[in-house]
Design a protein around this motif. Structure first.
Motif, mmCIF file in Angstrom:
data_model
loop_
_atom_site.group_PDB
_atom_site.id
_atom_site.type_symbol
_atom_site.label_atom_id
_atom_site.label_comp_id
_atom_site.label_asym_id
_atom_site.label_seq_id
_atom_site.Cartn_x
_atom_site.Cartn_y
_atom_site.Cartn_z
ATOM 1 N N VAL A 1 9.957 0.595 15.261
ATOM 2 C CA VAL A 1 9.059 1.641 14.763
ATOM 3 C C VAL A 1 9.428 1.943 13.314
ATOM 4 C CG1 VAL A 1 8.242 4.012 15.043
ATOM 5 C CG2 VAL A 1 8.794 2.640 17.068
ATOM 6 N N LEU A 2 8.431 1.967 12.455
ATOM 7 C CA LEU A 2 8.631 2.328 11.055
ATOM 8 C C LEU A 2 7.921 3.657 10.808
ATOM 9 C CD1 LEU A 2 9.828 1.245 8.350
ATOM 10 C CD2 LEU A 2 7.532 0.415 7.825
ATOM 11 N N ALA A 3 8.681 4.650 10.359
ATOM 12 C CA ALA A 3 8.112 5.961 10.042
ATOM 13 C C ALA A 3 7.884 6.039 8.535
ATOM 14 C CB ALA A 3 9.038 7.077 10.501
ATOM 15 N N VAL A 4 6.680 6.396 8.138
ATOM 16 C CA VAL A 4 6.304 6.459 6.725
ATOM 17 C C VAL A 4 5.743 7.848 6.437
ATOM 18 C CG1 VAL A 4 4.905 5.417 4.899
ATOM 19 C CG2 VAL A 4 5.704 3.995 6.808
ATOM 20 N N ARG A 5 6.188 8.456 5.331
ATOM 21 C CA ARG A 5 5.587 9.737 4.947
ATOM 22 C C ARG A 5 5.452 9.825 3.435
ATOM 23 N NH1 ARG A 5 9.763 14.892 5.207
ATOM 24 N NH2 ARG A 5 11.565 13.928 4.196
ATOM 25 N N TRP B 1 6.523 7.331 -1.355
ATOM 26 C CA TRP B 1 6.529 6.974 0.061
ATOM 27 C C TRP B 1 7.963 6.753 0.543
ATOM 28 C CZ3 TRP B 1 2.089 7.785 2.385
ATOM 29 C CH2 TRP B 1 0.913 7.690 1.650
ATOM 30 N N GLN B 2 8.320 7.421 1.612
ATOM 31 C CA GLN B 2 9.620 7.244 2.248
ATOM 32 C C GLN B 2 9.420 6.506 3.563
ATOM 33 O OE1 GLN B 2 11.582 10.830 3.518
ATOM 34 N NE2 GLN B 2 13.598 9.875 3.593
ATOM 35 N N CYS B 3 10.139 5.398 3.747
ATOM 36 C CA CYS B 3 10.008 4.578 4.947
ATOM 37 C C CYS B 3 11.362 4.492 5.643
ATOM 38 C CB CYS B 3 9.506 3.180 4.597
ATOM 39 S SG CYS B 3 7.859 3.170 3.823
ATOM 40 N N VAL B 4 11.379 4.791 6.921
ATOM 41 C CA VAL B 4 12.607 4.791 7.710
ATOM 42 C C VAL B 4 12.382 3.951 8.959
ATOM 43 C CG1 VAL B 4 14.231 6.214 9.014
ATOM 44 C CG2 VAL B 4 13.305 7.055 6.859
ATOM 45 N N GLY C 1 0.807 -1.218 0.000
ATOM 46 C CA GLY C 1 0.000 0.000 0.000
ATOM 47 C C GLY C 1 0.834 1.259 0.000
ATOM 48 N N PHE C 2 2.151 1.122 0.254
ATOM 49 C CA PHE C 2 3.060 2.274 0.271
ATOM 50 C C PHE C 2 4.273 1.944 -0.594
ATOM 51 C CE2 PHE C 2 0.933 1.954 4.376
ATOM 52 C CZ PHE C 2 0.351 3.204 4.512
ATOM 53 N N ILE C 3 4.021 1.477 -1.806
ATOM 54 C CA ILE C 3 5.105 0.890 -2.585
ATOM 55 C C ILE C 3 5.654 1.810 -3.678
ATOM 56 C CG2 ILE C 3 4.414 -1.487 -2.158
ATOM 57 C CD1 ILE C 3 2.967 -1.489 -4.823
#
Length: 371
Positions: free
Chosen positions: A129-133, A109-112, A103-105
């Motif tokens: 913890v995964l931060a997504v923006r 989308w930036q995932c850290v 869904g954030f592919i």
């Protein structure tokens, strides 16, 4: 003889009815023993099941508490980083990137991945913890996905919530509608080369270095958002693989090169923010090549020095030009048209009354489980 015969007849075996009754009694006794054994077995099993259920519930609660603690840590870490740097390092180069959930592919989308410290009260839990923006639509909102599992693998929990992270500031409202926004004086525009209104800030900046230069043109368009924040946003988009040809297309460009700009970017549906930095404009701001079309906002960081844009060629700009000085003249053939969509790339939604200087939870965004 008669007496012996009589005794023999008296001690004869039991009759059929008596033997049948004995067998039934024996079967009943065996059945009762079996029932008692089964009852005891199921009672012990029930106690064991209840004990296991209680243990599983305890483990599930431990994992849930660890996940919630990790979520709270993630929010506090965002606030700590923002307090020390208005472009938080969590989004910067060198951070631990991670695969994004389904869904954030896409590249927007930036995932850290963030690694919270072990909780002293729950040493048997491992949390992450995964931060997504969204690097295009809401770079100031982080979705925090917190998960925790026990080291023995018996239980796992996930919680999530969104937080506002002031990596940008709200743009002024209402937006400045001018086609050209200046921080100084402008020469009379050639109607054949420009269109739209010209806005001149009250401050007059002469040519030559002015150490007291105030970027009023920038502030009237971008508000309190700093150049450092725009640069960090642009670099994050580039690192994530966004470009003029990607889907979706890149929306922010920070340019340090003094070379002529030769790429058409932006569209009416997806305008861009294009900033030529003070480094790019150190000698003279780069011209735009003939035939180049930019839809969106173009910013020239001239540091209040008119000579840096004297005879500047703008190409074809549909949106807005922001110049941190006067604009003495434009080369013939430059075309600047005002557009209501010019501020779309950087005008982000902020709830009314929110303290935009703090990291804050988005109301109603907390949810149990994964995305």
């Amino acid at each position: 003889m008669t007496r012996l015969l009589a005794l023999s007849q008296t001690s004869s075996p039991l009759g059929p009815h008596e033997r049948q009754g004995g067998a039934i009694s024996l079967l009943v006794a065996i059945g009762l023993v079996l029932l008692a054994s089964l009852a005891s077995f199921y009672s012990a099993r029930s106690v064991l099941v209840d004990r296991l259920a209680s243990q599983n519930q305890t483990q599930a609660v431990q994992a849930r508490l660890a996940a919630e603690a990790a979520l709270a840590w993630g929010r506090a870490e965002m606030q700590r980083q923002h307090a020390s740097n208005r472009a938080p390092a969590v989004w910067g180069p060198g951070t631990s990137t991670a695969p994004c959930p389904s869904g954030f592919i896409t590249a927007r989308w930036q995932c850290v991945a963030l690694q919270p410290p072990a909780h002293t009260a729950l040493p048997e839990a491992v949390a992450q913890v995964l931060a997504v923006r969204d690097l295009i639509g809401s770079p100031h909102v982080a979705l925090l996905l917190a998960s925790a599992s026990l080291k023995d693998g018996t239980s796992r929990a996930q919680v999530q919530a969104q937080v506002f992270v002031p990596t940008l500031a709200p743009a002024p409202h209402p937006p400045n509608p001018a086609a050209v926004v200046l921080n100084g004086c402008a020469s009379v525009a050639d109607p054949a080369s420009t269109s739209g209104k010209t806005h001149t800030a009250s401050r007059v900046c002469p040519g030559g270095l002015n150490s007291a230069c105030t970027p009023s043109a920038w502030a009237s368009v971008l508000g309190d958002t700093t150049p450092e924040q725009i640069r960090a946003w642009s670099e994050a988009q580039e690192r994530n693989g966004l470009s003029a040809l990607s889907q979706p297309a890149r929306s922010v460009y920070w340019v340090d090169s003094p070379a002529t700009w030769s790429q058409s970017v932006g569209s009416p549906e997806a305008p861009v923010l294009l900033v030529f930095s003070g480094q790019a404009c150190s000698q003279r701001c780069p011209d735009m090549a003939a035939g180049v079309r930019v839809v969106g906002t173009v910013v020239l960081q001239t540091q209040c020095q008119d000579d840096k844009v004297r005879g500047w060629f703008a190409g074809h700009i549909v949106g807005q030009v922001v110049v941190e000085s006067g604009l003495p003249e434009l080369q013939s053939g430059s075309r600047i048209e005002a557009s209501e969509q010019a501020s779309a790339p950087y005008r982000m939604p902020w709830p009314e009354g929110m303290d935009t200087r703090q990291v804050q939870r988005v109301p109603g965004s907390w949810r149990d489980g994964g995305p």
